[in-house]
Enzyme design. Structure first.
Site, short mmCIF file in Angstrom:
data_model
loop_
_atom_site.label_atom_id
_atom_site.label_comp_id
_atom_site.label_asym_id
_atom_site.label_seq_id
_atom_site.Cartn_x
_atom_site.Cartn_y
_atom_site.Cartn_z
N GLY A 12 -4.93 5.39 -9.80
CA GLY A 12 -5.55 4.71 -10.95
C GLY A 12 -4.60 4.11 -11.95
O GLY A 12 -4.97 3.91 -13.11
N SER A 13 -3.39 3.74 -11.52
CA SER A 13 -2.46 3.18 -12.50
C SER A 13 -2.88 1.77 -12.93
O SER A 13 -2.67 1.38 -14.09
CB SER A 13 -1.02 3.19 -11.98
OG SER A 13 -0.83 2.23 -10.97
N MET A 93 -9.82 1.59 -1.89
CA MET A 93 -9.25 1.42 -0.55
C MET A 93 -10.32 1.32 0.54
O MET A 93 -10.21 1.94 1.60
CB MET A 93 -8.26 2.54 -0.26
CG MET A 93 -7.13 2.62 -1.28
SD MET A 93 -6.22 1.07 -1.53
CE MET A 93 -5.18 1.10 -0.08
N ARG A 94 -11.35 0.53 0.27
CA ARG A 94 -12.40 0.30 1.26
C ARG A 94 -12.72 -1.17 1.32
O ARG A 94 -12.66 -1.86 0.30
CB ARG A 94 -13.71 1.00 0.88
CG ARG A 94 -13.70 2.45 1.18
CD ARG A 94 -14.96 3.12 0.70
NE ARG A 94 -14.70 4.53 0.82
CZ ARG A 94 -14.97 5.25 1.91
NH1 ARG A 94 -15.60 4.70 2.93
NH2 ARG A 94 -14.64 6.52 1.96
N ASN A 110 -10.14 -8.32 -7.01
CA ASN A 110 -9.34 -7.27 -6.38
C ASN A 110 -7.87 -7.54 -6.66
O ASN A 110 -7.47 -8.69 -6.81
CB ASN A 110 -9.59 -7.30 -4.86
CG ASN A 110 -8.78 -6.26 -4.10
OD1 ASN A 110 -8.74 -5.09 -4.49
ND2 ASN A 110 -8.11 -6.67 -3.03
N HIS A 112 -4.14 -7.03 -4.95
CA HIS A 112 -3.54 -6.73 -3.64
C HIS A 112 -2.01 -6.86 -3.76
O HIS A 112 -1.53 -7.82 -4.34
CB HIS A 112 -4.07 -7.71 -2.59
CG HIS A 112 -3.52 -7.44 -1.23
ND1 HIS A 112 -3.98 -6.41 -0.43
CD2 HIS A 112 -2.50 -8.02 -0.55
CE1 HIS A 112 -3.28 -6.40 0.69
NE2 HIS A 112 -2.38 -7.36 0.65
N GLU A 177 1.77 -5.80 -11.06
CA GLU A 177 0.31 -5.63 -10.94
C GLU A 177 -0.29 -5.27 -12.30
O GLU A 177 -1.33 -5.78 -12.69
CB GLU A 177 -0.02 -4.52 -9.93
CG GLU A 177 0.37 -4.85 -8.50
CD GLU A 177 -0.07 -3.76 -7.52
OE1 GLU A 177 -1.18 -3.25 -7.64
OE2 GLU A 177 0.74 -3.42 -6.63
#
Ligand code: GAR
Length: 210
Positions: A12-13, A93-94, A110, A112, A177
């Site tokens: 959760g960063s 992660m789905r 999202n 990535h 990110e």
């Protein structure tokens, strides 16, 4: 206020970077109305609650790598009740499927850890190093039915350094990110950019400050 829902699976960063940006009003006029994890032990759930945010575990069983079936329905119903303006997959992660995507048109983004369209999918840093790339980075993109294939919003680049391991490269990418994800959210919520207005992704530079 703009309403954000964040989906996570673990550490959760990236979620924490969003919560900090909301707290400091770098993402103004916004409330995180829910954090949802498919993993009951996600550290991110604890972090979210520390910020006073509603954080719930929703099982996605029996599948391991996708969100489908009755669990998908539960996710859709739960998130609809939260009335989000934007749904952020921050280390979720789905693979999300058409039913979920079509329930929230152009509202799901999202993060990535590669310079998409290069290296979609898992184990990006290993593959970047194995290919001998000189550069890597991260991308925030809209979610569509092609895995990591939706319209790109913003990218940041990092150098690959001699002696890099997947871990050292991941850490260098992760720093970026944490910058581009809150920034992308701000631009979208403030309608500075939109799904239709985007052509090429924004390139993060150090001059991009809040
Ligand atoms: C991040 O590096 C994110 O880009 C990646 O997982 C990590 C989650 O870290 N996501 C993916 O690989 C999506 N396929 P975090 O939980 O600390 O934000």
């Amino acid at each position: 206020k703009h309403r954000l829902v964040i989906l996570i699976s673990g550490r959760g960063s990236n979620m924490k970077a969003i919560l900090e940006a909301v707290k400091k009003k770098e993402i103004p006029h916004t409330r995180v109305v829910g954090v949802i994890s498919d993993n009951p032990d996600a550290e991110g759930l604890t972090i979210a609650r520390r910020y006073g945010v509603r954080a719930l575990y929703l099982s996605a069983a029996p599948y391991k790598t996708k969100l489908e079936g009755p669990a998908e329905e539960v996710y859709i119903r739960t998130i609809k009740r939260m009335k989000p303006d934007l749904i952020v997959l921050a280390g979720f992660m789905r693979v999300v499927k058409p039913r979920f995507i079509q329930s929230f048109p152009n509202k799901i983004i999202n993060i990535h850890p590669s310079l998409l369209p290069a290296y979609p999918g898992l184990h990006t840093h290993e593959r970047v190093l194995a290919a001998g790339e000189k550069e890597s980075g991260c991308t925030v993109h809209f979610v569509n039915e092609k895995v990591d294939g939706g319209k790109r919003i913003i990218q940041a680049r990092v150098q690959v350094l001699p002696g890099d391991t997947p871990q050292t490269l991941a850490a260098r990418v992760l720093e970026k990110e944490h910058k581009i994800l809150p920034y992308a959210i701000r631009l979208l919520l403030e309608k500075k950019i939109s799904y239709d207005s985007l052509v090429e992704p924004i390139q993060w530079g150090e001059e991009w400050k809040f």
